[in-house]
Write a protein that holds these residues in place. Structure first.
Motif, mmCIF file in Angstrom:
data_model
loop_
_atom_site.group_PDB
_atom_site.id
_atom_site.type_symbol
_atom_site.label_atom_id
_atom_site.label_comp_id
_atom_site.label_asym_id
_atom_site.label_seq_id
_atom_site.Cartn_x
_atom_site.Cartn_y
_atom_site.Cartn_z
ATOM 1 N N TYR B 52 14.852 2.864 -6.790
ATOM 2 C CA TYR B 52 15.765 3.647 -5.946
ATOM 3 C C TYR B 52 15.381 5.123 -5.978
ATOM 4 O O TYR B 52 15.283 5.784 -4.942
ATOM 5 C CB TYR B 52 17.203 3.440 -6.458
ATOM 6 C CG TYR B 52 18.202 4.379 -5.862
ATOM 7 C CD1 TYR B 52 18.840 4.071 -4.659
ATOM 8 C CD2 TYR B 52 18.535 5.582 -6.495
ATOM 9 C CE1 TYR B 52 19.763 4.941 -4.106
ATOM 10 C CE2 TYR B 52 19.464 6.452 -5.955
ATOM 11 C CZ TYR B 52 20.082 6.130 -4.758
ATOM 12 O OH TYR B 52 20.983 6.984 -4.210
ATOM 13 N N ALA B 53 15.169 5.628 -7.198
ATOM 14 C CA ALA B 53 14.841 7.049 -7.333
ATOM 15 C C ALA B 53 13.530 7.383 -6.629
ATOM 16 O O ALA B 53 13.405 8.418 -5.971
ATOM 17 C CB ALA B 53 14.776 7.421 -8.811
ATOM 18 N N LEU B 54 12.573 6.507 -6.750
ATOM 19 C CA LEU B 54 11.280 6.751 -6.089
ATOM 20 C C LEU B 54 11.456 6.862 -4.576
ATOM 21 O O LEU B 54 10.900 7.753 -3.933
ATOM 22 C CB LEU B 54 10.306 5.614 -6.423
ATOM 23 C CG LEU B 54 9.790 5.575 -7.867
ATOM 24 C CD1 LEU B 54 9.073 4.245 -8.135
ATOM 25 C CD2 LEU B 54 8.826 6.743 -8.122
ATOM 26 N N LEU B 55 12.224 5.946 -4.036
ATOM 27 C CA LEU B 55 12.395 5.951 -2.586
ATOM 28 C C LEU B 55 13.214 7.149 -2.115
ATOM 29 O O LEU B 55 12.908 7.778 -1.108
ATOM 30 C CB LEU B 55 13.065 4.644 -2.148
ATOM 31 C CG LEU B 55 12.207 3.387 -2.320
ATOM 32 C CD1 LEU B 55 13.018 2.135 -2.058
ATOM 33 C CD2 LEU B 55 10.994 3.439 -1.379
ATOM 34 N N GLU B 56 14.259 7.461 -2.858
ATOM 35 C CA GLU B 56 15.116 8.580 -2.447
ATOM 36 C C GLU B 56 14.341 9.896 -2.480
ATOM 37 O O GLU B 56 14.621 10.795 -1.701
ATOM 38 C CB GLU B 56 16.338 8.676 -3.356
ATOM 39 C CG GLU B 56 17.365 7.573 -3.135
ATOM 40 C CD GLU B 56 18.080 7.700 -1.807
ATOM 41 O OE1 GLU B 56 18.157 8.829 -1.277
ATOM 42 O OE2 GLU B 56 18.553 6.671 -1.276
ATOM 43 N N GLN B 57 13.408 9.990 -3.398
ATOM 44 C CA GLN B 57 12.668 11.245 -3.521
ATOM 45 C C GLN B 57 11.414 11.268 -2.647
ATOM 46 O O GLN B 57 10.680 12.254 -2.631
ATOM 47 C CB GLN B 57 12.260 11.470 -4.984
ATOM 48 C CG GLN B 57 13.458 11.658 -5.903
ATOM 49 C CD GLN B 57 13.041 11.760 -7.357
ATOM 50 O OE1 GLN B 57 12.940 12.851 -7.921
ATOM 51 N NE2 GLN B 57 12.776 10.625 -7.975
ATOM 52 N N GLY B 58 11.166 10.157 -1.943
ATOM 53 C CA GLY B 58 9.969 10.111 -1.110
ATOM 54 C C GLY B 58 8.711 9.977 -1.948
ATOM 55 O O GLY B 58 7.631 10.381 -1.513
ATOM 56 N N LEU B 59 8.856 9.454 -3.162
ATOM 57 C CA LEU B 59 7.675 9.271 -4.028
ATOM 58 C C LEU B 59 7.075 7.891 -3.777
ATOM 59 O O LEU B 59 7.262 7.330 -2.686
ATOM 60 C CB LEU B 59 8.076 9.496 -5.485
ATOM 61 C CG LEU B 59 8.554 10.934 -5.766
ATOM 62 C CD1 LEU B 59 9.023 11.085 -7.195
ATOM 63 C CD2 LEU B 59 7.427 11.950 -5.481
ATOM 64 N N SER B 60 6.451 7.330 -4.747
ATOM 65 C CA SER B 60 5.626 6.141 -4.519
ATOM 66 C C SER B 60 6.420 4.932 -4.046
ATOM 67 O O SER B 60 7.123 4.274 -4.839
ATOM 68 C CB SER B 60 4.888 5.779 -5.806
ATOM 69 O OG SER B 60 4.225 4.544 -5.614
ATOM 70 N N ALA B 61 6.287 4.637 -2.766
ATOM 71 C CA ALA B 61 6.942 3.450 -2.228
ATOM 72 C C ALA B 61 6.266 2.194 -2.751
ATOM 73 O O ALA B 61 6.904 1.147 -2.893
ATOM 74 C CB ALA B 61 6.907 3.481 -0.706
ATOM 75 N N GLU B 62 4.973 2.296 -3.045
ATOM 76 C CA GLU B 62 4.256 1.135 -3.567
ATOM 77 C C GLU B 62 4.852 0.707 -4.905
ATOM 78 O O GLU B 62 5.130 -0.464 -5.139
ATOM 79 C CB GLU B 62 2.757 1.452 -3.763
ATOM 80 C CG GLU B 62 1.998 1.690 -2.480
ATOM 81 C CD GLU B 62 2.096 3.130 -1.998
ATOM 82 O OE1 GLU B 62 2.864 3.925 -2.595
ATOM 83 O OE2 GLU B 62 1.422 3.462 -1.000
ATOM 84 N N LEU B 63 5.057 1.699 -5.778
ATOM 85 C CA LEU B 63 5.629 1.395 -7.085
ATOM 86 C C LEU B 63 7.068 0.889 -6.925
ATOM 87 O O LEU B 63 7.492 -0.046 -7.609
ATOM 88 C CB LEU B 63 5.593 2.640 -7.983
ATOM 89 C CG LEU B 63 6.192 2.475 -9.369
ATOM 90 C CD1 LEU B 63 5.531 1.324 -10.129
ATOM 91 C CD2 LEU B 63 6.076 3.776 -10.181
ATOM 92 N N ALA B 64 7.788 1.497 -6.028
ATOM 93 C CA ALA B 64 9.172 1.068 -5.804
ATOM 94 C C ALA B 64 9.184 -0.392 -5.370
ATOM 95 O O ALA B 64 10.003 -1.194 -5.860
ATOM 96 C CB ALA B 64 9.836 1.945 -4.740
ATOM 97 N N TYR B 65 8.300 -0.733 -4.472
ATOM 98 C CA TYR B 65 8.238 -2.121 -4.003
ATOM 99 C C TYR B 65 7.912 -3.048 -5.160
ATOM 100 O O TYR B 65 8.533 -4.096 -5.324
ATOM 101 C CB TYR B 65 7.190 -2.237 -2.897
ATOM 102 C CG TYR B 65 7.181 -3.610 -2.249
ATOM 103 C CD1 TYR B 65 7.893 -3.851 -1.078
ATOM 104 C CD2 TYR B 65 6.462 -4.665 -2.819
ATOM 105 C CE1 TYR B 65 7.896 -5.120 -0.496
ATOM 106 C CE2 TYR B 65 6.467 -5.928 -2.252
ATOM 107 C CZ TYR B 65 7.186 -6.143 -1.082
ATOM 108 O OH TYR B 65 7.201 -7.393 -0.505
ATOM 109 N N ARG B 66 6.936 -2.638 -5.952
ATOM 110 C CA ARG B 66 6.486 -3.504 -7.042
ATOM 111 C C ARG B 66 7.616 -3.749 -8.051
ATOM 112 O O ARG B 66 7.852 -4.875 -8.473
ATOM 113 C CB ARG B 66 5.280 -2.856 -7.738
ATOM 114 C CG ARG B 66 4.434 -3.842 -8.509
ATOM 115 C CD ARG B 66 3.062 -3.300 -8.847
ATOM 116 N NE ARG B 66 3.079 -2.157 -9.726
ATOM 117 C CZ ARG B 66 2.569 -0.960 -9.431
ATOM 118 N NH1 ARG B 66 2.003 -0.756 -8.257
ATOM 119 N NH2 ARG B 66 2.612 0.030 -10.298
#
Lengths: 620, 305
Positions: B52-66
């Motif tokens: 959630y934090a990754l996506l909200e901050q516009g950081l690694s979507a790949e890691l968020a997905y994983r």
């Protein structure tokens, strides 16, 4: 003085004078007394409306010359007089008990006098005497004297009055009413002032709080006599009143008095005006005035209704504890205080009412700090906004109240009347009861819909709002969670970054709307509809137009729409799909479930197909 | 040929729209408390929180997905909710279970903590995050896959439906991937001389220092009349008529434009600790006009505006 001794004394005094009487010598005037049957003492004061009972004439004799010399004649009562003329004249008759009264033809049978009902003042009554012109011993005729009026018995007929409650008054917090009680006449038959100790007594209701949802615990946080907790009388005398000693019925352990229900004149007086304070919008009380004087004692009689000795506050002839004036003004469907017959708007046509009883609609509640009563014909619904922000300390509104009260949101035509309340104007959770300070004539707890900002993504991803239950609270409470973050995501932000997911979504939307060229001018294909890299002079501008929110709806518009929709769920919960429906009018109904960012969001619930305006209800 | 493709295309669009209309799923669904997804186990919840934090901050979507996918594979559709860590440190009395929605809302209604706990509470589901990550990655197949799953689970907000619909159309045209443009050379990124802390997987920076470095005019004053006890103002660079106000402990921003305010939300509420006001960097970066940023080697790197 006893009767026998008086008549003997009179005879002895009069006899020498009568000895010289030869012609038309009226018999010595007799008189009468009024005795108390119980104590055989004379009565000089009588309450207006009472029969003057046990009138006892004194004996009287007459002496005239016969051929045998001066001789006693019989004297008889031939009539009675109260020395009044016309309509003021009272009536003499017979009473066996002081209450029943029978007119009699024979004046000798008279033992009672019935004053005219309105008579107040000094009363004089006397027998009219005449002789029988025959000597008692000789049987010879004597001179026939003219009738004579006896010495009058003087007494005072008094009354004690009290003013009524004004008809057009209804209970209002901290409003004062004054009532005057007075004694008539001002002076008695001896010229003495008619004064006594005047006492006022209150018998008040004790509803909790001062309306359905507010309670004043005391002044500035301290206990006070005019607090409006459940142990307080709803009407009390002002504790400090000139000329009165005002007494509380109760006191705190600290010795602070409350429930001031007795007010007593400090000095004997002829007239007293007392002030009563109302401490409840639905209160009622009975006020009685009482006088204790040398002339007697008794409760004050209502000047407007002389048969009544109690002042009902407010005026309430049907005794349902609702002011007649309010009822007459609004003419409710029923005058049963427990009734809940609100009819407008009709809703599903099968469920009348809104949960508040007639009495509770009358008693009212605080609506954003201002007391209001409710129309007994109109269905009322309540909502509280826990996202409205604060003034001090300042916190901005997440859900501005305007978004709830906006005419373009809930309720719209054909729906219940919506009242926005402050957070502290209800009690309890998750069922936030608005009539929690109920007392008399309570049907059921009525709940406010709770609107609260939150995050709903762990249940319904990207939803703008979620409703938990119906307004009638069964089985779950009417809670509405609004996700401003998701709404803002839908509103979009300036399209300055194509890689922001929201912005990309808006580009897809352009395509989905089949308007890629109209709304996303630079969109050669939907892949590049949000090309913001400034490789084209119009990029920023074009992207700005290219969003879900292509009509540039404001946050306020969307919030109004979403909150209106969710409130719709609370009253349509019993319908299939909790109110969501298909049909020709679906798209223009507030219950239509998609915030689709159209230029003119729906502002009403549908009239037909299926007709949400005729599907809702407030009662279970 | 073009005409034929166009006719097929519009037929498909019509078909999809009709299908969507007839399904009539709920965008503002009634809450069904009895049928919520199960709560994720602790370690899974932590992964969801990170995603959630990754996506909200516009950081690694790949890691968020994983991360979200790992949770989904192991536990299926699960949910997680949490409060920010600082709240636990600063709360004067026990906080409700963030997974207990009614208890959290109850705290707001009854004013128990003096903070908008229902907004501080954050939550996500495994498939919700997979869908969001797919969107961020621009993978249309994944968007359709997870989007449909969300819709079947009752998550049918307008944005989900329209996004899935658009992705389907892209797939019909044979396009599987939204073209990313974030191919800037790492060499032109520069590190910021700014200390930061990572908390709840959000990158937080001291507001006063960050403002200086990012060139944002900020003021922080003690003001008991403001919620949180501090008056925090940030002026939008080059747009002096736009001012943002932050409130300690509230995930809110008040955007004042020519004196007229509008409330916006933050994914992470600013808070004060040890005299330092910590704010999420993603939001400051956005105000400063920074397009991309990331954390590498213990430093925040930013791409040119």
């Amino acid at each position: 003085m006893e009767k026998g001794s008086l008549s003997v004394a009179l005879w002895m005094a009069i006899a020498p004078l009568k000895a010289k009487a030869q012609t038309n010598d009226p018999p010595p005037s007799g008189s009468c007394y009024v005795f108390s049957p119980s104590s055989s003492s004379v009565v000089e004061y009588s309450r207006r409306g009472m029969i003057v009972w046990e009138i006892t004439p004194t004996s009287a004799t007459d002496y005239d010359f016969t051929p045998w010399g001066l001789e006693e004649n019989f004297v008889v009562i031939v009539g009675w007089t109260d020395f009044m003329e016309g309509e003021d004249r009272g009536e003499f008759g017979y009473s066996p008990d002081g209450y029943s009264f029978y007119p009699v033809n024979n004046p000798e049978w008279v033992n009672a006098y019935r004053p005219k009902p309105g008579f107040v003042g000094v009363l004089r009554i006397a027998p009219i005497l005449d002789d029988i012109p025959i000597g008692i011993y000789s049987g010879m005729p004597t001179y026939d004297d003219d009738p004579v009026t006896g010495e009058p018995w003087k007494m005072t007929i008094w009354e004690f009055w009290i003013t009524p409650c004004p008809y057009n008054w209804r209970p209002m917090l901290d409003e004062d009413l004054s009532f005057t009680a007075w004694i008539e006449p001002t002076t008695d038959h001896k010229g003495n002032p008619m004064v006594g100790t005047i006492i006022f007594l209150l018998d008040s209701s004790r509803q909790p709080g001062h309306c359905l949802n507010a309670c004043r615990l005391g002044s500035e946080g301290e206990w006070a006599w005019d607090g409006t907790t459940g142990c307080h009388d709803d009407f009390q005398f002002l504790p400090e009143q000139l000329g009165f000693t005002v007494l509380p019925r109760n006191q705190t352990p600290e010795g602070i008095g409350y429930n001031y229900d007795t007010a007593m004149s400090s000095l004997v007086t002829n007239v007293a005006t007392v002030t009563v304070r109302c401490l409840d919008y639905g209160g009622w009380t009975y006020l009685m005035g009482y006088v204790i004087g040398f002339f007697g004692e008794g409760a004050a009689r209502r000047i407007d209704a002389p048969d009544l000795f109690v002042v009902d506050i407010p005026v309430d002839k049907n005794d349902n504890h609702i002011a007649d004036h309010w009822e007459d003004l609004l003419d409710p469907p029923s005058r049963d205080p427990l009734s809940d017959d609100d009819i407008f708007n009709e809703g599903d046509g099968r469920t009348d009412g809104d949960g508040l009883s007639l009495y509770e609609e009358y008693r009212g509640l605080m609506v954003r700090g201002v007391w209001d009563d409710f129309h007994p014909w109109i269905k009322d619904m309540f909502v509280m906004n826990f996202g409205a922000g604060n003034e001090n300390p300042y916190q901005p509104a997440v859900i501005p109240n305007d978004a709830i009260t906006d005419a373009k949101g809930f309720p719209g035509a054909g729906m219940p009347l919506l009242w926005l309340l402050n957070a502290n104007e209800g009690s309890g959770y998750p069922f936030r009861v608005v009539n929690f300070l109920w007392g008399y004539a309570h049907r059921r707890d009525v709940y406010a819909a709770i609107v609260v900002p939150g995050n709903v993504d762990d249940v319904y991803d990207k939803a703008y709002g979620v409703t938990y239950g119906p307004i009638w609270g069964n089985p779950t409470a009417p809670i509405i969670e609004i996700d401003l973050e998701n709404i803002d995501e839908g509103l979009g932000s300036p399209c300055n970054d194509c890689n922001q997911p929201a912005n990309r979504g808006t580009c897809w939307l352009c395509f989905g709307r089949q308007q890629p060229f109209q709304h996303c001018g630079h969109c050669q294909t939907f892949l590049y509809c949000c090309d913001c890299d400034n490789d084209h002079p119009n990029d920023e501008q074009q992207c700005g137009e290219c969003g879900y929110n292509i009509h540039n709806l404001s946050q306020h518009q969307v919030l109004t729409w979403v909150v209106g929709h969710e409130l719709g769920h609370t009253v349509l919960w019993h319908q299939p799909d909790r109110g969501h429906h298909s049909g020709a009018t679906t798209y223009d109904c507030l219950i239509w479930e998609y915030g689709d960012w159209r230029v003119n969001p729906p502002t009403e619930f549908c009239v037909q197909n299926p007709g949400c305006q005729t599907r809702w209800k407030l009662n279970p | 040929m073009t005409k034929r493709i166009r006719s097929i295309y519009w037929a498909l669009v019509t078909l999809i729209l009709l299908t969507w209309q007839s399904s009539l799923l709920l965008a503002s669904p009634p809450m069904r408390l009895e049928s919520l997804p199960p709560v994720a186990p602790k370690e899974a919840a932590e992964k969801l929180k990170q995603a959630y934090a990754l996506l909200e901050q516009g950081l690694s979507a790949e890691l968020a997905y994983r991360l979200a996918y790992e949770v989904y594979q192991k536990h299926g559709i699960v949910r997680a909710a949490w409060f920010p860590s600082w709240l636990y440190r600063q709360a004067k009395k026990p906080l409700p279970d963030p997974n207990d929605r009614l208890a959290v809302i109850g705290s707001v209604v009854e004013g128990g903590h003096g903070l908008p706990l229902s907004m501080l509470r954050r939550g996500a589901t495994s498939i919700g995050l997979l869908f969001r990550a797919s969107c961020a990655l621009g993978n249309y197949e994944e968007i359709v896959k997870w989007g449909e799953m969300l819709i079947q689970a009752g998550n049918d907000s307008y944005s989900i439906i329209k996004t899935v619909e658009s992705a389907r159309l892209a797939l019909v045209q044979g396009i599987k991937q939204y073209p990313h443009r974030r191919n800037l050379s790492k060499q032109i990124w520069r590190p910021l001389p700014l200390k930061f802390r990572e908390e709840d997987y959000f990158i937080l920076v001291p507001l006063d220092e960050a403002c200086k470095i990012l060139g944002l005019p900020c003021t922080i004053t003690t003001n008991p009349k403001m919620a949180g006890g501090k008056g925090i103002r940030i002026v939008k660079p080059y747009v002096p008529n736009i001012v943002y106000r932050l409130f300690l402990g509230r995930p809110l921003v008040e955007r004042l434009e020519n004196g007229k305010g509008q409330t916006e939300t933050l994914a992470y509420a600013p808070y004060e600790e040890g005299g330092v006001v910590w704010v999420p960097f993603y939001w400051l970066a956005k105000q400063a006009g920074i397009r991309w940023w990331e954390v590498r080697d213990g430093k925040i790197y930013v791409a040119p505006k």
